[in-house]
Design a protein around this motif. Sequence first.
Motif, PDB file in Angstrom:
ATOM      1  N   LYS A 114       1.203  -1.020   0.253  1.00 32.97           N
ATOM      2  CA  LYS A 114       0.233  -0.064  -0.076  1.00 32.97           C
ATOM      3  C   LYS A 114       0.845   1.562  -0.122  1.00 32.97           C
ATOM      4  CE  LYS A 114      -3.534  -0.226   2.124  1.00 32.97           C
ATOM      5  NZ  LYS A 114      -4.401  -0.249   3.728  1.00 32.97           N
ATOM      6  N   VAL A 115       0.561   1.903  -0.782  1.00 30.68           N
ATOM      7  CA  VAL A 115       1.104   3.271  -1.190  1.00 30.68           C
ATOM      8  C   VAL A 115       0.575   4.418  -0.665  1.00 30.68           C
ATOM      9  CG1 VAL A 115       2.945   4.407  -2.764  1.00 30.68           C
ATOM     10  CG2 VAL A 115       3.168   2.487  -2.980  1.00 30.68           C
ATOM     11  N   SER A 116       0.904   5.703  -0.281  1.00 31.99           N
ATOM     12  CA  SER A 116       0.343   6.625  -0.545  1.00 31.99           C
ATOM     13  C   SER A 116       0.720   7.844  -0.978  1.00 31.99           C
ATOM     14  CB  SER A 116       0.240   6.761   0.731  1.00 31.99           C
ATOM     15  OG  SER A 116      -0.533   8.664   1.273  1.00 31.99           O
ATOM     16  N   THR A 117       0.194   8.728  -2.027  1.00 33.21           N
ATOM     17  CA  THR A 117       0.559   9.249  -3.053  1.00 33.21           C
ATOM     18  C   THR A 117      -0.994  11.114  -2.855  1.00 33.21           C
ATOM     19  OG1 THR A 117       1.313   9.904  -4.923  1.00 33.21           O
ATOM     20  CG2 THR A 117      -0.819   8.928  -4.458  1.00 33.21           C
TER      21      THR A 117
ATOM     22  N   PHE B 108      -4.663   6.238  -0.798  1.00 34.81           N
ATOM     23  CA  PHE B 108      -3.959   5.294  -0.872  1.00 34.81           C
ATOM     24  C   PHE B 108      -4.129   3.989  -1.828  1.00 34.81           C
ATOM     25  CE2 PHE B 108      -4.374   7.139   3.386  1.00 34.81           C
ATOM     26  CZ  PHE B 108      -3.555   6.933   3.361  1.00 34.81           C
ATOM     27  N   PHE B 109      -2.932   3.114  -2.742  1.00 28.61           N
ATOM     28  CA  PHE B 109      -3.261   2.887  -3.757  1.00 28.61           C
ATOM     29  C   PHE B 109      -2.317   0.980  -2.936  1.00 28.61           C
ATOM     30  CE2 PHE B 109      -3.190   6.729  -6.318  1.00 28.61           C
ATOM     31  CZ  PHE B 109      -4.176   6.455  -6.525  1.00 28.61           C
ATOM     32  N   ASP B 110      -3.784   0.351  -3.801  1.00 29.69           N
ATOM     33  CA  ASP B 110      -2.439  -0.931  -3.361  1.00 29.69           C
ATOM     34  C   ASP B 110      -1.339  -0.724  -5.001  1.00 29.69           C
ATOM     35  OD1 ASP B 110      -2.964  -2.423  -1.204  1.00 29.69           O
ATOM     36  OD2 ASP B 110      -4.183  -2.782  -1.708  1.00 29.69           O
ATOM     37  N   VAL B 111      -0.261  -0.808  -4.638  1.00 25.44           N
ATOM     38  CA  VAL B 111       0.472  -0.665  -5.927  1.00 25.44           C
ATOM     39  C   VAL B 111       1.013  -2.173  -5.520  1.00 25.44           C
ATOM     40  CG1 VAL B 111       2.652   0.383  -7.007  1.00 25.44           C
ATOM     41  CG2 VAL B 111       1.450   1.702  -5.708  1.00 25.44           C
ATOM     42  N   VAL B 112       0.523  -2.848  -7.927  1.00 21.49           N
ATOM     43  CA  VAL B 112       1.838  -3.927  -8.164  1.00 21.49           C
ATOM     44  C   VAL B 112       2.489  -3.477  -9.378  1.00 21.49           C
ATOM     45  CG1 VAL B 112       1.308  -6.287  -8.206  1.00 21.49           C
ATOM     46  CG2 VAL B 112      -0.154  -5.018  -7.571  1.00 21.49           C
TER      47      VAL B 112
ATOM     48  N   MET C 230       0.657  -1.170 -11.848  1.00 20.07           N
ATOM     49  CA  MET C 230      -1.089  -0.897 -11.729  1.00 20.07           C
ATOM     50  C   MET C 230      -0.632  -0.444  -9.910  1.00 20.07           C
ATOM     51  SD  MET C 230      -4.579  -3.051 -12.473  1.00 20.07           S
ATOM     52  CE  MET C 230      -3.447  -3.642 -14.190  1.00 20.07           C
ATOM     53  N   ALA C 231      -1.964   0.620 -10.275  1.00 14.93           N
ATOM     54  CA  ALA C 231      -2.884   1.280  -8.705  1.00 14.93           C
ATOM     55  C   ALA C 231      -3.475   1.155  -8.728  1.00 14.93           C
ATOM     56  CB  ALA C 231      -1.926   2.484  -8.512  1.00 14.93           C
ATOM     57  N   ILE C 232      -4.638   1.006  -7.873  1.00 14.80           N
ATOM     58  CA  ILE C 232      -5.506   0.456  -7.431  1.00 14.80           C
ATOM     59  C   ILE C 232      -5.541   1.060  -5.686  1.00 14.80           C
ATOM     60  CG2 ILE C 232      -7.385  -1.305  -6.002  1.00 14.80           C
ATOM     61  CD1 ILE C 232      -5.733  -3.381  -7.664  1.00 14.80           C
ATOM     62  N   ASP C 233      -6.741   1.714  -6.607  1.00  9.50           N
ATOM     63  CA  ASP C 233      -7.403   3.077  -5.097  1.00  9.50           C
ATOM     64  C   ASP C 233      -8.108   2.353  -4.579  1.00  9.50           C
ATOM     65  OD1 ASP C 233      -8.126   4.861  -3.933  1.00  9.50           O
ATOM     66  OD2 ASP C 233      -9.113   6.242  -5.180  1.00  9.50           O
ATOM     67  N   VAL C 234      -7.224   2.494  -2.713  1.00 10.79           N
ATOM     68  CA  VAL C 234      -7.954   1.705  -1.977  1.00 10.79           C
ATOM     69  C   VAL C 234      -7.924   2.605  -0.281  1.00 10.79           C
ATOM     70  CG1 VAL C 234      -7.262  -0.421  -2.522  1.00 10.79           C
ATOM     71  CG2 VAL C 234      -5.829   0.629  -0.797  1.00 10.79           C
ATOM     72  N   SER C 235      -8.464   3.570  -0.830  1.00  6.73           N
ATOM     73  CA  SER C 235      -9.293   5.120   0.213  1.00  6.73           C
ATOM     74  C   SER C 235      -9.670   4.258   1.129  1.00  6.73           C
ATOM     75  CB  SER C 235      -8.127   6.188  -0.456  1.00  6.73           C
ATOM     76  OG  SER C 235      -7.869   6.393  -1.470  1.00  6.73           O
TER      77      SER C 235
ATOM     78  N   ILE D  52     -11.792   1.584   1.256  1.00  3.53           N
ATOM     79  CA  ILE D  52     -11.687   0.521   1.743  1.00  3.53           C
ATOM     80  C   ILE D  52     -12.357   0.554   3.423  1.00  3.53           C
ATOM     81  CG2 ILE D  52     -10.722  -1.267   2.283  1.00  3.53           C
ATOM     82  CD1 ILE D  52      -9.500  -1.923  -0.571  1.00  3.53           C
ATOM     83  N   GLU D  53     -10.791   1.349   4.000  1.00  5.79           N
ATOM     84  CA  GLU D  53     -11.015   1.351   5.565  1.00  5.79           C
ATOM     85  C   GLU D  53     -12.868   2.030   5.440  1.00  5.79           C
ATOM     86  OE1 GLU D  53      -9.399   0.248   7.622  1.00  5.79           O
ATOM     87  OE2 GLU D  53      -8.312  -0.710   6.186  1.00  5.79           O
ATOM     88  N   ALA D  54     -12.697   2.785   4.879  1.00  5.36           N
ATOM     89  CA  ALA D  54     -13.895   4.066   5.294  1.00  5.36           C
ATOM     90  C   ALA D  54     -15.118   2.630   5.087  1.00  5.36           C
ATOM     91  CB  ALA D  54     -14.588   4.774   4.568  1.00  5.36           C
ATOM     92  N   VAL D  55     -15.605   2.336   3.686  1.00  3.11           N
ATOM     93  CA  VAL D  55     -16.330   0.922   3.626  1.00  3.11           C
ATOM     94  C   VAL D  55     -16.429  -0.291   5.163  1.00  3.11           C
ATOM     95  CG1 VAL D  55     -16.902  -0.157   1.587  1.00  3.11           C
ATOM     96  CG2 VAL D  55     -16.303   1.484   1.165  1.00  3.11           C
ATOM     97  N   ARG D  56     -14.794  -0.668   5.423  1.00  5.76           N
ATOM     98  CA  ARG D  56     -15.079  -1.582   6.368  1.00  5.76           C
ATOM     99  C   ARG D  56     -16.007  -0.627   7.709  1.00  5.76           C
ATOM    100  NH1 ARG D  56      -9.954  -2.268   6.347  1.00  5.76           N
ATOM    101  NH2 ARG D  56     -10.241  -4.259   4.673  1.00  5.76           N
TER     102      ARG D  56
END
Length: 827
Positions: A291-294, A302-306, A317-322, A324-328
């Motif tokens: 997880k990388v912050s930008t 926050f992105f999950d970077v692969v 590839m970067a997946i926006d996971v900002s 997810i925590e809010a959804v959780r």
Amino acid sequence: MITQRSMTKAAWQGAPRLVLRLLACTALFAASDAAAEVSTPVARTIFGSSEVVTFSVLIGVISAAMISAIWLIRQRGNIEAENRQLRSDLSDANQRISRFQALIADKSRRIVIWDGLAERPEFLGQLPIETGAPQEDRDFLAFGRWIKPQSASDLEKAIEMLRAHAQSFDLVLETQRNEVLEAQGRVSGGRAFVRFIALNNLRAELAELKLERDQLHTSLSTFRTLLDAVDLPVWQRSPDGKLEWVNEAYAEAVEARSPAAATAEGRELLATAAREKIRSVSTFDTPFRDKVSTVVRGNRTFFDVVDARSPAGSAGMAIDVSGIEAVREELARTLKSHAETLDHLATPVAIFDGHQRLQFYNQAFQRLWDLDMGFLERKPDNGELFDRLRASAKLPEQLNWKQWKANALSVYQAPDTQSDLWHLPNGQTLRVFATARPQGGATWVFENLTEKVDLETRYNTLVQVQGETIDHLAEGVAVFGPDGRIRLSNPAFRALWGVSEAEAKPGTHIRAVEQACLPSYDQPDGWKRFAHIITSFDDERPSSRGILELRTGLILDYAVIPLPNAQTMLTFVNITDSVRVERALTEKNDALRKADALKNDFVHHVSYELRSPLTNIIGFADLLRTPAFGELNSRQAEYVDHIATSSSLLLTIVNDILDLATVDAGIVELDLTEVKLLDLLDDVAQQMAERLVESGITLRIDAPDNLGGIVADQQRLKQIFIKLLTNAANFAPDGSVVGLTCRRDGSDFMFSVTDTGPGIPQDVLNTVFNRFESHGQRGGAGLGLSIVESFVSLHHGTVSIRSKEGEGTEVTCRIPSAEMPKIIAAE
């Protein structure tokens, strides 16, 4: 050509014999000459002069023949040399043809030749059988049967361009047997040639590599198009870490104009520290995942970077996971809220886990079964709960309890929701829904249908009552479903349209009803429009109203009313009598309008005809009062004064009628000028002075010094003041005061005229602005206030009146300032 040369050769073969004969003759003649010289005298005696001449001619002919023979011999030598050269060239040509035929006859190529657009093709050579190419000429050109569709389509288009426009081509084809061919198209000597070559060894390998390259290029283009379509930032880097390609989502994230601009400008989505971490952690075998912050568009993201490395560089590839925590967190809050909601629901709910033990129940569930809280809190088994309820006589009585219980508990293995009706001993009716949960267990929902069943009973009763009510209505009613079939109709409907009960029975389509109603009404705006409204699929179904006139003479007022469940109701009311009365009233109204127009024309004409003689009477009355025409006695002077006064009053009435007539005709145009209000008030006061003095009335003007001016028609504005003041003087008692109050309200000019007269009764206050409405003994013709209202309206102003009996009357006018007309100067 060969025939001519053969003939020449034959002629040359006969030439030697001719030459030998000529030589023999020449020798003979030479011997004769020698003998002649020896025995000239003898010859002279033997031959005469004629023989000598003949002999000379013969010698000349022989000489010419010898010369021709020599030339022919030389030509024969040249022809023989040429024939030898031709035979050599022919032999060489035959050898080349044999070599070409051997080359063409090779089993690895085939040539198709077209001579012109309409000629049938010529085939040379064959292709190997393993390529799948047909051996027969008639089947070879059916490319789609033995060549793959894409290659066959490209080949047919290329051959068409070759024959029509002489456009050469080189193609690599793939047969149905996965063999590779090379097709070359050329034009030479007005002919089109297409050569098919079966590739092998290196050429076949090269062609296969070319096909593979094209496929890889297509796949790469497809994948990049797909990556451009997704909303996840994707990038590709060179081995030195420089961006080589990014997708649309990446360019949007870094706020670049396009992906190419983002690559050219080297815009980075991730911070330098993150890129360095990726470069140090990522290997060829283990891609970077973290997880990388930008910052994206000014927001912390926050992105999950692969990111995966390869010898050619890396791709990520970067997946926006900002969220997810809010959804959780939101999910946790939602679950809690759902539990609280379920606890407050009136519907009983119970949730069992994968071991069939009770995990949750709401208050409605506890109240429904009246179970002990201690029993529920120890989380009993579902089967145990059923046994407890059966022991308390709270479940429906079952003949085979074990079978019923097993069927109820089978919900834990059922893929779909199970539903059942439970008729409890206490008289309640429950609809039970049992749904297996994805994570194991089941949810039981108990819907109390007791009230619903009671409502259905009452509803059915109500429907029956409504049906009876509709059947006894005087207006015709028909209800249609969304499929266009009639649901119900009452006797009034069938009587109005003259249809039988069988023709309008439930289930009959509206088309059949339309056919049954045709004898009464066959216009397209009737039943066809009803059918369109009833069977249309429009989202909004507006209601519609109208009138139909049947052939039977009936006039129906119809209404199309949308009902719930996509149904439509048609109602028909017999309004024949009211329409006839309305038509009669309309005809009378038209007659009254014509009479009113005739009256206006008459008044307008008569008013103009009266003005001229009245002017003459007033003039002659003024002349009679002048001393130049003699002295009048007191009675004569009194009569002349009465004549002048009455004539002036009559002229005023005629002028008022003319003013109203021009206003009604819409031909009045205001002469707008800049009006100084204080000067206007002085002019009005002077003009009204004599009239007020006669009645002993005092005019009190209340106006500020800074009243200013407005843009209006000064003459019409003056008439308004004169009419109002005259009207006030007519009703004000002698010796009283008439007030004129003026003020400004923004750009509007407001003024009020008040008097202390008897006032106007409330029952006639609303009619004071009507024409020829006069109130009181000195009311005049009743046109003053009507003219005031008309002139104020022409100025887009308003006029109001306030009066009370015994306290006087106040008339208030508001005149807005107009705009000066624009004058276009001549250039």
